[in-house]
Design an enzyme around this catalytic site. Structure first.
Site, short mmCIF file in Angstrom:
data_model
loop_
_atom_site.label_atom_id
_atom_site.label_comp_id
_atom_site.label_asym_id
_atom_site.label_seq_id
_atom_site.Cartn_x
_atom_site.Cartn_y
_atom_site.Cartn_z
N ARG A 80 0.85 -1.20 0.00
CA ARG A 80 0.00 0.00 0.00
C ARG A 80 0.88 1.24 0.00
NH1 ARG A 80 -5.24 -1.76 2.67
NH2 ARG A 80 -5.44 -3.78 1.63
N GLU A 126 0.60 4.12 0.93
CA GLU A 126 -0.03 5.13 1.77
C GLU A 126 1.06 5.82 2.57
OE1 GLU A 126 -4.12 3.19 3.37
OE2 GLU A 126 -2.29 2.10 3.86
N ARG A 153 0.00 1.54 13.22
CA ARG A 153 -0.61 0.31 12.70
C ARG A 153 -0.57 0.18 11.18
NH1 ARG A 153 -4.47 4.04 13.72
NH2 ARG A 153 -6.01 4.19 12.06
N HIS A 154 0.14 1.09 10.51
CA HIS A 154 0.24 1.01 9.05
C HIS A 154 1.67 0.74 8.60
CE1 HIS A 154 -3.65 3.19 9.21
NE2 HIS A 154 -3.90 2.46 8.14
N GLU A 187 -8.82 -1.83 14.07
CA GLU A 187 -9.38 -2.71 13.05
C GLU A 187 -8.36 -3.78 12.69
OE1 GLU A 187 -10.53 -0.95 9.16
OE2 GLU A 187 -9.81 -2.88 8.40
N SER A 217 -11.33 -6.66 7.68
CA SER A 217 -12.62 -6.34 7.09
C SER A 217 -13.08 -7.52 6.26
CB SER A 217 -12.60 -5.03 6.31
OG SER A 217 -11.55 -5.03 5.42
N ARG A 262 -0.60 -6.72 12.48
CA ARG A 262 -1.45 -6.06 13.48
C ARG A 262 -1.93 -7.06 14.52
NH1 ARG A 262 -5.68 -1.83 10.69
NH2 ARG A 262 -4.08 -0.71 9.55
#
Ligand code: ATP
Length: 303
Positions: free
Chosen positions: A101, A103, A109-110, A227, A230, A277
């Site tokens: 990712r 990002e 947490r990323h 989270e 998902s 995570r």
């Protein structure tokens, strides 16, 4: 006792600590037991490509790589290929593999590369079947993990491995917003609300199924306020999935994906758990930088 960045520079020494040794033994067994649960339930493990020809979900968050005389991208998730497996008749599959990712987020947490534990299966009646399977899998794995490592973890980390009871508590997003307002006088801005309002509905992936009222048939699993999963029932009807893609302005890039559904596909759903995570939360480790073997983030590509 030095700062985290220095520890990460010398990760090969940092990993020698008792805590870190145990962390990876625990992580390895956690994955082993989740796999075991799935094998016991007739799932098979597959391996999907990480080099892909088109950005799978949103163009902004993908890493572009030079691929001979054209461009390729690193997979953000195995989503499309997991679903292809359903259309191919494989019925019950999982994959444990990296996701990439792009990002630029510096949170605890990323990471820009992380390991995802992905599951997908066919002939479900609703997303609740997906939730239930995940809850059972996690409970099974945590029970086994506690047997194997409960005492060691208590000794080294000073905490208990907690096996959750079934069923997991479930809360509708609309009730979460209501409770926040009633109990804490906090009003979630309309633009931040997913699922409930039309302008925010755009935020969710086009491949999720919606019911007749337009409500998304999916869920997030939250552990200790973070989270970790998902999951959802996916849209498997060709006309509907084409409509959804069109309404999001997706064209050529998802054409190959839409084709998967053209010749029939059973109803299906699945979920993805972030392994790094999961480890971080299980052992109460402050950041994903420490629960990954080697952290990858916007400012870290080495060692
Ligand atoms: P978030 O909202 O926390 O950024 P997401 O909604 O983008 O996560 P999904 O795309 O649904 O996450 O991915 C499924 C799971 O993969 C997440 O629940 C999480 O455990 C893990 N995950 C997602 N993005 C990252 C990341 N950048 N680093 C580590 N794990 C991640």
């Amino acid at each position: 006792g030095v700062n985290l960045d220095t520890r990460l520079d010398y990760r090969f020494i940092d990993l020698r600590s008792e805590k870190n040794q145990l962390m990876f033994m625990v992580q390895s067994s956690f994955i082993k037991y989740m796999r075991e649960y799935l094998y016991n339930n007739n799932f098979i493990e597959i391996h999907t490509p990480k080099l892909i020809g088109a950005a799978s979900e949103s163009g902004a968050e993908v890493f572009e790589v030079k691929y001979f005389d054209r461009k390729a991208y690193l997979a953000q998730s195995p989503q499309f290929y997991k679903q292809m497996a359903m259309a191919s008749g494989l019925e019950k599959i999982f994959e444990v593999a990296p996701c990439f990712r792009a990002e630029n987020s510096n949170t605890s947490r990323h990471a820009t590369e992380f390991t995802s534990f992905d599951v997908e299966f066919s002939y479900i009646n609703s997303y609740e079947d997906v939730m239930n399977l995940e809850a059972e899998m996690l409970t099974y794995a945590l029970t086994k993990l506690k047997e194997e490592f409960g005492e060691k973890v208590k000794e080294t980390f000073g905490l208990d491995i907690v096996v959750p009871t079934l069923p997991f508590p479930v809360m509708k997003l609309s009730d979460v917003y209501k409770e926040l307002e009633e109990r804490y006088n906090y009003k979630v801005p309309e633009s931040e609300k997913t699922d409930l309002t039309t302008e925010a509905a755009d935020k969710r992936a086009f491949y999720h199924m919606r019911n007749e009222e337009g409500k998304l048939q999916g869920y997030d699993l939250i552990w200790r306020g973070v989270e970790i999963t998902s999951g959802a029932q996916r849209e498997h009807r060709y006309e509907k999935i084409c409509e959804n893609a069109k309404s999001k302005g997706l064209g050529e890039d998802v054409k190959f994906y839409l084709e998967f559904f053209k010749y029939g596909c059973p109803p299906h759903g699945g979920f993805a758990i972030g392994v790094d995570r999961l480890t971080m939360l299980l052992l109460d480790i402050p950041t994903i930088k420490e629960s990954q073997f080697l952290f990858r983030g916007p400012n870290r590509l080495n060692p």
